[in-house]
Design a protein around this motif. Sequence first.
Motif, PDB file in Angstrom:
ATOM      1  N   TYR A 164       0.843  -1.185   0.000  1.00  0.00           N
ATOM      2  CA  TYR A 164       0.000   0.000   0.000  1.00  0.00           C
ATOM      3  C   TYR A 164       0.878   1.235   0.000  1.00  0.00           C
ATOM      4  O   TYR A 164       2.003   1.215   0.500  1.00  0.00           O
ATOM      5  N   GLU A 165       0.350   2.313  -0.536  1.00  0.00           N
ATOM      6  CA  GLU A 165       1.023   3.602  -0.502  1.00  0.00           C
ATOM      7  C   GLU A 165       0.029   4.620   0.022  1.00  0.00           C
ATOM      8  O   GLU A 165      -1.100   4.706  -0.453  1.00  0.00           O
ATOM      9  N   TYR A 166       0.450   5.372   1.024  1.00  0.00           N
ATOM     10  CA  TYR A 166      -0.416   6.360   1.658  1.00  0.00           C
ATOM     11  C   TYR A 166       0.258   7.722   1.581  1.00  0.00           C
ATOM     12  O   TYR A 166       1.409   7.873   1.999  1.00  0.00           O
TER      13      TYR A 166
ATOM     14  N   ALA B 206      -2.298  -5.453  12.651  1.00  0.00           N
ATOM     15  CA  ALA B 206      -2.710  -4.170  12.074  1.00  0.00           C
ATOM     16  C   ALA B 206      -3.612  -3.398  13.035  1.00  0.00           C
ATOM     17  O   ALA B 206      -3.433  -2.184  13.208  1.00  0.00           O
ATOM     18  N   THR B 207      -4.543  -4.062  13.665  1.00  0.00           N
ATOM     19  CA  THR B 207      -5.449  -3.373  14.591  1.00  0.00           C
ATOM     20  C   THR B 207      -4.696  -2.830  15.806  1.00  0.00           C
ATOM     21  O   THR B 207      -5.066  -1.791  16.346  1.00  0.00           O
ATOM     22  N   GLU B 208      -3.631  -3.508  16.213  1.00  0.00           N
ATOM     23  CA  GLU B 208      -2.824  -3.042  17.341  1.00  0.00           C
ATOM     24  C   GLU B 208      -2.030  -1.795  16.958  1.00  0.00           C
ATOM     25  O   GLU B 208      -1.864  -0.877  17.773  1.00  0.00           O
TER      26      GLU B 208
ATOM     27  N   ALA C 231      -3.165   5.249   7.860  1.00  0.00           N
ATOM     28  CA  ALA C 231      -2.897   4.491   6.630  1.00  0.00           C
ATOM     29  C   ALA C 231      -3.293   3.034   6.793  1.00  0.00           C
ATOM     30  O   ALA C 231      -3.963   2.451   5.933  1.00  0.00           O
ATOM     31  N   VAL C 232      -2.909   2.434   7.905  1.00  0.00           N
ATOM     32  CA  VAL C 232      -3.246   1.040   8.159  1.00  0.00           C
ATOM     33  C   VAL C 232      -4.757   0.879   8.303  1.00  0.00           C
ATOM     34  O   VAL C 232      -5.371  -0.002   7.693  1.00  0.00           O
TER      35      VAL C 232
END
Length: 79
Positions: free
Chosen positions: A3-5, A49-51, A74-75
């Motif tokens: 991904y790119e943010y 990811a949620t952490e 971003a995540v």
Amino acid sequence: MQYEYKTKGTCSQRILFEITDNKVRNVQFIGGCRGNTQGVARLAEGMEATEVVKRLKGIECRGDNSCPNQLALAVEANL
């Protein structure tokens, strides 16, 4: 998948990262304070990811924003 943010309101311009099996991998900040962004990237490596979102969202540096906060956003946007 990578991904790119595009960051907003920070010294860094972009964040590249992957989410594999709900774990954040290969975080790379483009621009920003190199030591700080490398530290954040290494700490997030392999974390759920949620952490990452839970721990980093809302951290402030300049105004109401920071590179860690931008990584969290971003995540979160790619969950």
